[in-house]
Design a protein around this motif. Structure first.
Motif, PDB file in Angstrom:
ATOM      1  N   LYS A  38       6.979  46.128  19.999  1.00  0.00           N
ATOM      2  CA  LYS A  38       5.837  46.788  18.798  1.00  0.00           C
ATOM      3  C   LYS A  38       6.205  45.827  18.042  1.00  0.00           C
ATOM      4  CE  LYS A  38       8.101  50.697  20.171  1.00  0.00           C
ATOM      5  NZ  LYS A  38       9.698  50.434  20.008  1.00  0.00           N
ATOM      6  N   ASN A  39       6.185  44.889  17.437  1.00  0.00           N
ATOM      7  CA  ASN A  39       6.204  44.156  16.197  1.00  0.00           C
ATOM      8  C   ASN A  39       5.846  42.758  16.636  1.00  0.00           C
ATOM      9  OD1 ASN A  39       6.486  45.909  14.227  1.00  0.00           O
ATOM     10  ND2 ASN A  39       8.879  45.964  14.914  1.00  0.00           N
ATOM     11  N   LEU A  40       4.966  43.148  17.044  1.00  0.00           N
ATOM     12  CA  LEU A  40       4.260  41.527  18.061  1.00  0.00           C
ATOM     13  C   LEU A  40       3.410  40.660  17.035  1.00  0.00           C
ATOM     14  CD1 LEU A  40       3.282  41.783  21.530  1.00  0.00           C
ATOM     15  CD2 LEU A  40       5.570  40.726  20.355  1.00  0.00           C
ATOM     16  N   GLY A  41       2.443  41.328  15.342  1.00  0.00           N
ATOM     17  CA  GLY A  41       1.805  40.340  14.618  1.00  0.00           C
ATOM     18  C   GLY A  41       1.002  39.336  16.005  1.00  0.00           C
ATOM     19  N   PHE A  42       0.449  38.307  15.269  1.00  0.00           N
ATOM     20  CA  PHE A  42      -0.957  37.464  15.915  1.00  0.00           C
ATOM     21  C   PHE A  42       0.593  35.722  15.307  1.00  0.00           C
ATOM     22  CE2 PHE A  42      -4.016  33.954  15.275  1.00  0.00           C
ATOM     23  CZ  PHE A  42      -3.835  33.602  16.730  1.00  0.00           C
ATOM     24  N   GLY A  43       0.548  35.415  16.956  1.00  0.00           N
ATOM     25  CA  GLY A  43       0.862  34.030  16.186  1.00  0.00           C
ATOM     26  C   GLY A  43       2.463  33.278  15.984  1.00  0.00           C
ATOM     27  N   GLN A  44       3.482  34.594  15.876  1.00  0.00           N
ATOM     28  CA  GLN A  44       4.122  34.031  14.936  1.00  0.00           C
ATOM     29  C   GLN A  44       5.242  34.371  16.128  1.00  0.00           C
ATOM     30  OE1 GLN A  44       4.767  35.414  12.637  1.00  0.00           O
ATOM     31  NE2 GLN A  44       2.749  36.203  11.674  1.00  0.00           N
ATOM     32  N   HIS A  45       4.961  34.822  17.004  1.00  0.00           N
ATOM     33  CA  HIS A  45       6.385  34.321  18.472  1.00  0.00           C
ATOM     34  C   HIS A  45       5.640  33.282  19.832  1.00  0.00           C
ATOM     35  CE1 HIS A  45       7.891  37.854  17.165  1.00  0.00           C
ATOM     36  NE2 HIS A  45       7.371  38.750  16.958  1.00  0.00           N
ATOM     37  N   PHE A  46       6.621  32.871  20.053  1.00  0.00           N
ATOM     38  CA  PHE A  46       5.943  31.639  20.917  1.00  0.00           C
ATOM     39  C   PHE A  46       6.809  32.406  22.427  1.00  0.00           C
ATOM     40  CE2 PHE A  46       4.574  30.786  16.603  1.00  0.00           C
ATOM     41  CZ  PHE A  46       3.503  29.534  17.760  1.00  0.00           C
ATOM     42  N   TYR A  60       1.157  -1.461  -0.069  1.00  0.00           N
ATOM     43  CA  TYR A  60      -0.034   0.338   0.323  1.00  0.00           C
ATOM     44  C   TYR A  60       0.880   1.168   0.101  1.00  0.00           C
ATOM     45  CZ  TYR A  60      -3.426   3.522   1.088  1.00  0.00           C
ATOM     46  OH  TYR A  60      -4.249   4.481   1.577  1.00  0.00           O
ATOM     47  N   ILE A  61       0.404   2.420  -0.910  1.00  0.00           N
ATOM     48  CA  ILE A  61       1.654   3.463  -1.144  1.00  0.00           C
ATOM     49  C   ILE A  61       0.783   4.480  -0.825  1.00  0.00           C
ATOM     50  CG2 ILE A  61       2.594   4.968  -3.176  1.00  0.00           C
ATOM     51  CD1 ILE A  61       2.917   2.321  -4.587  1.00  0.00           C
ATOM     52  N   ARG A  62       1.446   5.172  -0.165  1.00  0.00           N
ATOM     53  CA  ARG A  62       1.127   6.763   1.165  1.00  0.00           C
ATOM     54  C   ARG A  62       0.767   7.042   0.989  1.00  0.00           C
ATOM     55  NH1 ARG A  62      -3.209   7.558   4.917  1.00  0.00           N
ATOM     56  NH2 ARG A  62      -4.612   6.279   3.967  1.00  0.00           N
ATOM     57  N   PRO A  63       1.155   8.363  -0.728  1.00  0.00           N
ATOM     58  CA  PRO A  63       1.094   9.979  -0.759  1.00  0.00           C
ATOM     59  C   PRO A  63       0.306  10.726   0.547  1.00  0.00           C
ATOM     60  CG  PRO A  63       1.056   8.859  -3.068  1.00  0.00           C
ATOM     61  CD  PRO A  63       0.197   8.382  -1.509  1.00  0.00           C
ATOM     62  N   VAL A  64       1.456  11.337   1.471  1.00  0.00           N
ATOM     63  CA  VAL A  64       0.537  12.439   2.427  1.00  0.00           C
ATOM     64  C   VAL A  64       1.328  13.648   1.688  1.00  0.00           C
ATOM     65  CG1 VAL A  64       2.191  12.119   4.066  1.00  0.00           C
ATOM     66  CG2 VAL A  64      -0.001  12.825   4.169  1.00  0.00           C
ATOM     67  N   VAL A  65       0.607  15.364   1.899  1.00  0.00           N
ATOM     68  CA  VAL A  65       1.052  16.324   2.142  1.00  0.00           C
ATOM     69  C   VAL A  65       0.838  17.276   2.838  1.00  0.00           C
ATOM     70  CG1 VAL A  65       1.773  18.494   0.451  1.00  0.00           C
ATOM     71  CG2 VAL A  65       1.311  16.374  -0.423  1.00  0.00           C
ATOM     72  N   PHE A  66       1.555  17.715   3.672  1.00  0.00           N
ATOM     73  CA  PHE A  66       0.485  18.798   5.069  1.00  0.00           C
ATOM     74  C   PHE A  66       1.754  19.682   4.992  1.00  0.00           C
ATOM     75  CE2 PHE A  66       3.711  17.218   7.876  1.00  0.00           C
ATOM     76  CZ  PHE A  66       4.411  16.335   7.778  1.00  0.00           C
ATOM     77  N   ALA A  67       0.984  21.314   5.803  1.00  0.00           N
ATOM     78  CA  ALA A  67       1.249  22.172   5.976  1.00  0.00           C
ATOM     79  C   ALA A  67       1.915  21.980   7.264  1.00  0.00           C
ATOM     80  CB  ALA A  67       0.205  23.351   6.550  1.00  0.00           C
ATOM     81  N   THR A  68       3.572  22.498   6.916  1.00  0.00           N
ATOM     82  CA  THR A  68       4.556  22.832   8.049  1.00  0.00           C
ATOM     83  C   THR A  68       4.479  24.128   8.615  1.00  0.00           C
ATOM     84  OG1 THR A  68       6.348  22.360   5.994  1.00  0.00           O
ATOM     85  CG2 THR A  68       5.417  20.916   7.605  1.00  0.00           C
ATOM     86  N   GLU A  69       4.382  24.920   8.241  1.00  0.00           N
ATOM     87  CA  GLU A  69       4.544  26.522   8.648  1.00  0.00           C
ATOM     88  C   GLU A  69       4.346  26.407  10.679  1.00  0.00           C
ATOM     89  OE1 GLU A  69       3.264  29.771   6.663  1.00  0.00           O
ATOM     90  OE2 GLU A  69       2.589  30.866   8.132  1.00  0.00           O
ATOM     91  N   GLY A  70       4.793  27.340  10.730  1.00  0.00           N
ATOM     92  CA  GLY A  70       4.838  26.816  12.260  1.00  0.00           C
ATOM     93  C   GLY A  70       4.043  28.436  12.708  1.00  0.00           C
ATOM     94  N   THR A  71       3.271  29.003  12.880  1.00  0.00           N
ATOM     95  CA  THR A  71       2.307  30.017  13.191  1.00  0.00           C
ATOM     96  C   THR A  71       1.105  29.845  12.739  1.00  0.00           C
ATOM     97  OG1 THR A  71       2.514  31.382  10.886  1.00  0.00           O
ATOM     98  CG2 THR A  71       4.621  31.425  11.361  1.00  0.00           C
ATOM     99  N   LEU A  72       0.493  31.120  13.620  1.00  0.00           N
ATOM    100  CA  LEU A  72      -0.903  30.736  14.287  1.00  0.00           C
ATOM    101  C   LEU A  72      -2.290  31.482  13.771  1.00  0.00           C
ATOM    102  CD1 LEU A  72      -0.859  29.900  17.735  1.00  0.00           C
ATOM    103  CD2 LEU A  72      -1.233  28.320  15.946  1.00  0.00           C
ATOM    104  N   GLY A  73      -1.624  32.261  12.631  1.00  0.00           N
ATOM    105  CA  GLY A  73      -2.499  33.248  11.807  1.00  0.00           C
ATOM    106  C   GLY A  73      -3.022  32.105  10.526  1.00  0.00           C
ATOM    107  N   VAL A  74      -4.285  32.198  10.582  1.00  0.00           N
ATOM    108  CA  VAL A  74      -4.968  31.414   9.317  1.00  0.00           C
ATOM    109  C   VAL A  74      -5.484  31.723   8.187  1.00  0.00           C
ATOM    110  CG1 VAL A  74      -7.412  29.940   8.831  1.00  0.00           C
ATOM    111  CG2 VAL A  74      -6.463  30.560  11.231  1.00  0.00           C
ATOM    112  N   HIS A  75      -4.401  31.260   7.376  1.00  0.00           N
ATOM    113  CA  HIS A  75      -3.959  31.491   6.259  1.00  0.00           C
ATOM    114  C   HIS A  75      -3.186  29.830   5.438  1.00  0.00           C
ATOM    115  CE1 HIS A  75       0.176  32.370   8.434  1.00  0.00           C
ATOM    116  NE2 HIS A  75       0.103  31.808   7.509  1.00  0.00           N
ATOM    117  N   ALA A  76      -3.247  30.329   4.049  1.00  0.00           N
ATOM    118  CA  ALA A  76      -1.982  28.984   3.191  1.00  0.00           C
ATOM    119  C   ALA A  76      -1.316  29.082   3.866  1.00  0.00           C
ATOM    120  CB  ALA A  76      -2.772  29.341   2.128  1.00  0.00           C
ATOM    121  N   SER A  77      -0.576  27.639   3.992  1.00  0.00           N
ATOM    122  CA  SER A  77       0.469  28.469   5.083  1.00  0.00           C
ATOM    123  C   SER A  77       1.969  28.542   3.305  1.00  0.00           C
ATOM    124  CB  SER A  77       1.234  26.308   5.531  1.00  0.00           C
ATOM    125  OG  SER A  77       1.695  26.604   5.831  1.00  0.00           O
ATOM    126  N   HIS A  78       2.734  28.248   4.407  1.00  0.00           N
ATOM    127  CA  HIS A  78       4.265  29.128   2.911  1.00  0.00           C
ATOM    128  C   HIS A  78       4.828  27.926   3.214  1.00  0.00           C
ATOM    129  CE1 HIS A  78       3.046  33.398   4.516  1.00  0.00           C
ATOM    130  NE2 HIS A  78       2.719  33.111   3.463  1.00  0.00           N
TER     131      HIS A  78
END
Ligand SMILES: Cc1ncc(COP(=O)(O)O)c(C=O)c1O
Ligand SMILES: Cc1ncc(COP(=O)(O)O)c(C=O)c1O
Lengths: 358, 358
Positions: B20-28, A135-153
Motif C-alpha cells: 500500500k505504500n510503495l511510492g516510486f523508486g524507494q524499495h529495491f 593537482y587538486i580535485r574537489p568533487v561533490v555528488f549526490a548519494t541518495e539511493g532512490t529513483l525519483g527525479v528530484h534534488a538529492s537529500h
C-alpha cells in the motif's frame, strides 16, 4: 576555524610514483578529504581519510541523474613551502556550480581550511620538477539511493590529490591544432555551461574523440544558438591577439568562467595590454586571419596554463596562426604567469596562498 | 543465448515492503544484474548478484565527467505471468544514449535475456495492485579512476528493480499544472537531449524545484535556440488535441524519443486519430486556446503512462485546459494503453513480452 579536523590514519603509506612519469590524474596520494551532507544535519563529518574506494548505492542519484560538480586547481612547491594558486576562486566557483544543479552550497572558508590541512599532510607528494604540481580535485555528488527525479537529500564531497607532470614535458610551449566543432554543441545559454557540472564533460567527449581521430588536439566550441560565436576549448578558455589587442569571448552563461582566463586578463592589463571581452564570430576570425590581423591564438586553463594554438580548422578552411609558432604575447603572458605560480617573480595580487605547517 | 547466467545467492532475502505504500523508486529487490566492461575484454562477467552497495574509485569518471546513461521500463503481473512492456525499445535507446556520450554499446539481445532471468528470479517482487508495477532501471556508468578528460576505458552496467505504486494512487487520472520554462534550458540541438544521459536530468532540477515551489507540478521545456517551440515535460513527452487531431513535437535532436510517445502515436492511429509530429510554438498554443481549439493536453511517459494537463502557465498567461478535467481523447488513449499493459485487452502489436520460467 583553524582547529585541526579529524584525521583517520592509514596503515601503510603508498609508494610514490616515478617523478619522471607522472602524467595527469593517474596517481593519487595517501589521503583525501571527505565531507557528508544530509538534509537534516547539513554538511557534517569533515575529515581526512585514507584515499581508497568508496561505497555507494546502486541507485545513487549522482550516477543516475548527474548531480555532480567538480573543481581543479594546483599546488606548487616553492623551496620548503607549498603554495596554492587562487584557491578562493575555485571554492567560489564550486558554489556557483552547486547552485545551478540544485545542490547545497559549502562554506568556502571552511573548505579552504580543510584543503590546507589535507595538503599539509601530503607535502611530500608535491612534485618539484619544472612545470610539475599537485593537482587538486574537489568533487561533490549526490548519494541518495532512490529513483525519483528530484534534488538529492544526501551528498558527498571529496577532495583528492594527484601529483602531475608538466603539460609540456618540461620543454617549451608547443602549438596545438584545434578543430572548430560545427556539429555538436557543448552548452547553451539557460543551460549549465557556466558551471563545472559532470554532464558538460560527458556531452563533450564524442566531439573530442572524433577530432582526435582526425589529428586535431582539441575542439573549439561554437555557441549553441547561432553556431557562430566561439566559446571555449575542451578544458580551456580561448584568447586571440588581434592587432596587438587581447580579445576573448565574453561570459554569457554558456562558457566556463576560467580562473586562468580571469587571471590572464588581470595580468595582461597590468602589462599594458588592451583587453576586450566580447562576442567573437568564427567568420570574423577567418577574415582577420586573411587580412593578417589575427596575430596569435592561445588557450588558457589550469591544466595547460597557456597553450598556443597553431592551427584552426573550420568547415573546409584550415588556417595557420603565426607560422605554427608560439607568439610573442603568448610567451610573455606564459612567462609572467608561470613566474608567479612557481614563485620566481613577485606576486603583487596575492594569488599565492602558502599552506601553513599545522 | 538462453543459457542461465551466473547467479550469486544472497544469505537472506529482504522483507517485502507494504504494497500500500510503495511510492516510486524507494524499495529495491533482492538482486540486481551486473555487467562489466574494460577496453581489453569488452563486456564481460554478466551475473545476477545481491542488490547492495558497490565500490567505486573516488576518481570514477562516471561521477566526475557524467559518463552515465540509464533506462526505465516496467514489468506487470498478469495472473501467473510477468510481462515486460516493449523492452526491446529500451535496449535500442540505451545504445543510442551510449553512443552519444562515447560509451561502448551493449548487445541488446543479450541484455534482454539477462533482464528476463533477473525478473524471473524476482517474480515475487512484482506487485499486483491496480497501476502497480516493477520498475526496471538499467544504468551504465564509467568507472575508470583517472582524471584525464577522455572516454573512460571501464564501465559498469547494473539493472536494479523497484516495486512501485500506482502513479495515481489507484484512483482516476488527475490533471497536472505545468509551468512553461522560459529561463532555463534542458537541451539544444547538437547536445545530448535525445539521449537518456545523467547530465540532462541534473540540468533540469533547478527549474523543476522552482516550479514546484510556485505550485506547479512540472515544467514544459522550450527549445534552446528560439525559446519558442515546446519540447517535452520533465519525464514525459507532450501531446495536444487540436480540433480532434493529435499533435506532438517532432523529434529534432533535443527531445527524448519516448517509448510511450511512440506507442501512443501507433495506438492513436489504429484508433483512427490523425497524428501530426511537428514544431509546436507556445504562442500558437495560447492562440489556439483563445480560439477554443486547444481541446486537450497530456504528457506521456513510462512513470505516469498518460497524465492529463489541466493548466499551463507561460510568462504572464495562465490557461486552463478542458475545464481542468481529463479529456475524452486522453481518457480513451489511457484506457487502451493501460488495458494492453495490464493484459485486460488484446495486444495486436506484440508489445507484451512474457518472462519465461527458467
Ligand atoms: C570547459 C572548461 N573551460 C575552461 C577551463 C579553464 O578554467 P580554469 O582556468 O579555471 O582551469 C576549464 C578547466 O578547468 C574547463 O573545463
Ligand atoms: C526527459 C524525458 N522525456 C520523455 C520521457 C518519456 O519516455 P518513455 O515513454 O520512454 O518513458 C522520459 C521518461 O523516461 C524522460 O525522462
Amino acid at each position: 576555524m583553524s582547529n585541526k579536523i579529524e584525521f583517520v590514519k592509514r596503515e601503510q603509506l603508498k609508494e610514490k610514483p616515478d617523478p619522471k612519469n607522472l602524467g595527469f590524474g593517474q596517481h593519487f596520494t595517501d589521503y583525501m578529504l571527505s565531507y557528508d551532507y544530509d538534509k537534516d544535519k547539513g554538511w557534517h563529518d569533515l575529515k581526512i581519510v585514507p584515499y581508497g574506494p568508496i561505497e555507494i548505492s546502486p541507485a545513487a542519484q549522482g550516477i543516475h541523474y548527474g548531480q555532480s560538480v567538480f573543481e581543479g586547481l594546483k599546488a606548487y612547491k616553492h623551496g620548503d613551502d607549498i603554495v596554492l594558486f587562487r584557491p578562493d576562486q575555485n571554492f567560489k566557483r564550486i558554489n556557483n556550480s552547486l547552485e545551478r544543479i540544485n545542490m547545497p552550497k559549502i562554506d568556502e572558508e571552511e573548505l579552504l581550511e580543510g584543503l590546507k590541512q589535507l595538503v599539509d599532510v601530503e607535502r611530500d607528494w608535491v612534485p618539484e620538477g619544472e612545470g610539475q604540481s599537485l593537482y587538486i580535485r574537489p568533487v561533490v555528488f549526490a548519494t541518495e539511493g532512490t529513483l525519483g527525479v528530484h534534488a538529492s537529500h544526501n551528498y558527498k564531497l571529496l577532495i583528492i590529490l594527484s601529483p602531475s607532470g608538466s603539460y609540456y614535458g618540461g620543454g617549451s610551449l608547443s602549438p596545438t591544432k584545434i578543430y572548430v566543432e560545427d556539429e555538436y554543441v557543448r552548452a547553451v545559454r539557460g543551460g549549465t555551461g557556466f558551471a563545472k557540472t559532470a554532464g558538460n564533460y560527458a556531452a563533450s567527449l564524442l566531439a573530442q574523440t572524433q577530432a582526435n581521430k582526425e589529428g586535431w588536439d582539441q575542439v573549439l566550441w561554437l555557441d549553441g544558438v547561432e553556431r557562430k560565436y566561439v566559446e571555449e576549448v575542451g578544458s580551456m578558455n580561448i584568447f586571440f591577439v588581434i592587432n596587438g589587442k587581447l580579445v576573448t569571448p565574453k561570459l554569457d552563461g554558456s562558457i566556463l568562467p576560467g580562473i586562468t582566463r580571469k587571471s590572464i586578463i588581470e595580468l595582461a592589463k597590468k602589462l599594458g595590454y588592451e583587453v576586450e571581452e566580447r562576442h567573437v564570430a568564427i567568420d570574423e576570425l577567418i577574415e582577420l586571419h586573411d587580412k593578417g590581423e589575427l596575430e596569435e591564438v592561445f588557450g588558457a586553463g589550469t591544466a595547460a596554463v597557456i597553450s598556443p594554438v597553431g592551427k584552426l580548422k573550420y568547415e573546409d578552411r584550415e588556417i595557420t596562426i603565426n607560422n605554427f609558432e608560439t607568439g610573442e604575447t603568448t610567451q610573455k603572458l606564459y612567462d609572467h604567469y608561470v613566474g608567479i605560480q612557481s614563485g620566481k617573480i613577485e606576486d603583487p595580487n596575492g594569488w599565492r596562498v602558502v599552506v601553513p605547517k599545522y
